[in-house]
Design an enzyme around this catalytic site. Structure first.
Site, PDB file in Angstrom:
ATOM      1  N   ASN A   1       0.875  -1.178   0.000  1.00 15.05           N
ATOM      2  CA  ASN A   1       0.000   0.000   0.000  1.00 15.05           C
ATOM      3  C   ASN A   1       0.910   1.224   0.000  1.00 15.05           C
ATOM      4  OD1 ASN A   1      -1.813   2.049   0.454  1.00 15.05           O
ATOM      5  ND2 ASN A   1      -2.350   1.424   2.552  1.00 15.05           N
TER       6      ASN A   1
ATOM      7  N   LYS B   1       0.176   4.234  -0.306  1.00 15.31           N
ATOM      8  CA  LYS B   1      -0.455   5.455   0.238  1.00 15.31           C
ATOM      9  C   LYS B   1      -0.171   6.625  -0.716  1.00 15.31           C
ATOM     10  CE  LYS B   1      -0.204   3.321   4.721  1.00 15.31           C
ATOM     11  NZ  LYS B   1      -0.128   3.448   6.159  1.00 15.31           N
TER      12      LYS B   1
ATOM     13  N   HIS C   1      -9.726   1.670   4.424  1.00 15.76           N
ATOM     14  CA  HIS C   1      -8.493   1.841   5.218  1.00 15.76           C
ATOM     15  C   HIS C   1      -8.736   2.890   6.294  1.00 15.76           C
ATOM     16  CE1 HIS C   1      -4.440   2.771   6.414  1.00 15.76           C
ATOM     17  NE2 HIS C   1      -4.039   1.667   5.824  1.00 15.76           N
TER      18      HIS C   1
ATOM     19  N   GLU D   1      -7.014   5.159   7.526  1.00 11.17           N
ATOM     20  CA  GLU D   1      -6.585   6.530   7.229  1.00 11.17           C
ATOM     21  C   GLU D   1      -7.649   7.277   6.428  1.00 11.17           C
ATOM     22  OE1 GLU D   1      -2.762   5.687   5.483  1.00 11.17           O
ATOM     23  OE2 GLU D   1      -1.965   5.160   7.452  1.00 11.17           O
TER      24      GLU D   1
ATOM     25  N   GLU E   1      -6.138  -4.604  10.621  1.00 13.52           N
ATOM     26  CA  GLU E   1      -5.175  -3.528  10.799  1.00 13.52           C
ATOM     27  C   GLU E   1      -5.484  -2.780  12.086  1.00 13.52           C
ATOM     28  OE1 GLU E   1      -3.455  -3.040   6.741  1.00 13.52           O
ATOM     29  OE2 GLU E   1      -4.408  -1.180   7.342  1.00 13.52           O
TER      30      GLU E   1
ATOM     31  N   GLY F   1       1.804   2.352  10.973  1.00  9.81           N
ATOM     32  CA  GLY F   1       2.808   3.413  10.885  1.00  9.81           C
ATOM     33  C   GLY F   1       3.443   3.763  12.222  1.00  9.81           C
TER      34      GLY F   1
ATOM     35  N   SER G   1       2.778  -1.958  10.644  1.00 16.45           N
ATOM     36  CA  SER G   1       4.195  -2.046  11.025  1.00 16.45           C
ATOM     37  C   SER G   1       4.823  -3.415  10.779  1.00 16.45           C
ATOM     38  CB  SER G   1       4.385  -1.624  12.490  1.00 16.45           C
ATOM     39  OG  SER G   1       4.014  -0.264  12.653  1.00 16.45           O
TER      40      SER G   1
HETATM   41  P1  PGA Z   1       2.451   0.431   7.811  1.00 13.30           P
HETATM   42  O1  PGA Z   1       1.025   0.634   7.111  1.00 13.30           O
HETATM   43  O2  PGA Z   1       3.029  -0.858   7.255  1.00 13.30           O
HETATM   44  O3  PGA Z   1       3.244   1.634   7.396  1.00 13.30           O
HETATM   45  O4  PGA Z   1       2.203   0.357   9.265  1.00 13.30           O
HETATM   46  C1  PGA Z   1       0.151  -0.447   6.960  1.00 13.30           C
HETATM   47  C2  PGA Z   1      -1.133   0.028   6.344  1.00 13.30           C
HETATM   48  O5  PGA Z   1      -1.572   1.146   6.619  1.00 13.30           O
HETATM   49  O6  PGA Z   1      -1.730  -0.681   5.537  1.00 13.30           O
END
Ligand code: PGA
Length: 250
Positions: free
Chosen positions: A9, A11, A95, A97, A167, A173, A212
């Site tokens: 992903n 982003k 997601h 976010e 998640e 993150g 992460s």
């Molecule tokens: P990350 O993001 O690996 O940077 O924690 C995972 C995600 O948001 O899908």
């Protein structure tokens, strides 16, 4: 053993030049891996680029969102059939976010899930709890509501051959991944929830872990019986870290 699925992903990262380098490195490092399916979800403007670079490879591509409507006067939205025009096969739905920043309700997310599915895209439905919810011990209730909204609106059979990504919001993150035991326990819960409504759908469903994941913790996570792969943010922006994660899956 079922094949693992690892999804990048990106982003809101990248540009034409850096994407080209990264995708070429993906091809070089990841196409020799035989037992893992790899997908990269890019920002919309780069779908054409992903298509032109990846089309003859084993790496699939997709988007990070889609409209809940099929067509019409929805300024700024992108439909499922538009994604299909660019060869996308996967799409991330709900997601956190987006769900937080753009106030997406569980119902909205469920509609998008169905929109993807009915157009032949594989939806990757993101579910997960906040830190406060985990500390209060209500994480299963929160995730159950997200799953049950889809079941309530469309039936459990829509989960057949789709993907759910667990998640935990506190792990995204943050550098602090869920432990393998925490993730396995939630994955088992999710599969059980869907199985109690539709056994076959639960078997064909892939459940990814996201938050992460890095080349070091990937092995412990992927070895768990209900963890079918990962959704990878930060580490997917480095071809060698992403390769480490994909190798852990293999
Ligand atoms: P990350 O993001 O690996 O940077 O924690 C995972 C995600 O948001 O899908």
């Amino acid at each position: 053993m079922p094949r693992k699925l690892v999804v990048a992903n990106w982003k809101m990262h990248g540009n034409l030049a850096s994407n080209q380098q990264l995708l070429e490195a993906y091809i070089q490092k990841l196409t020799p891996l035989k037992n893992t399916d790899v997908v990269v979800c890019v920002p919309y403007p780069y779908l054409a680029q992903a298509q032109s670079i990846l089309h003859n490879t084993t790496i699939a591509w997709g988007a990070q969102n889609l409209s809940k409507d099929p067509v019409g006067a929805f300024t700024g939205e992108v439909s499922a059939s538009m994604l299909k025009d660019f060869g996308a096969t996967y799409v991330i739905i709900g997601h956190s976010e987006r769900a937080t920043a753009y106030c997406e309700s569980d119902e909205n997310i469920a509609t998008k899930f169905m929109q993807a599915k009915s157009h032949g895209l594989t939806p990757i439905l993101c579910v997960g709890e906040t830190l406060i919810e985990r500390e209060a011990g209500v994480m299963e209730m929160v995730v159950a509501k997200q799953i049950d909204t889809v079941i309530g609106m469309y039936g459990a059979d829509v989960f057949a051959n789709t993907v759910v990504s667990y998640e935990p919001i506190w792990a995204i993150g943050s550098g602090l991944a869920a432990s393998a035991a925490q993730a396995q326990s939630m994955h088992e819960f999710i599969r059980g929830r869907i199985a109690s409504a539709d056994k076959e759908a639960a078997v064909s469903l892939k459940i990814l872990y996201g938050g992460s994941v890095n080349p070091q913790n990937a092995v412990q996570l992927f070895v768990m019986p209900d963890i079918d792969g990962g959704l990878i943010g930060k580490c997917s922006l480095s071809a060698s870290e992403f390769e480490g994660i994909c190798r852990a899956a293999t």
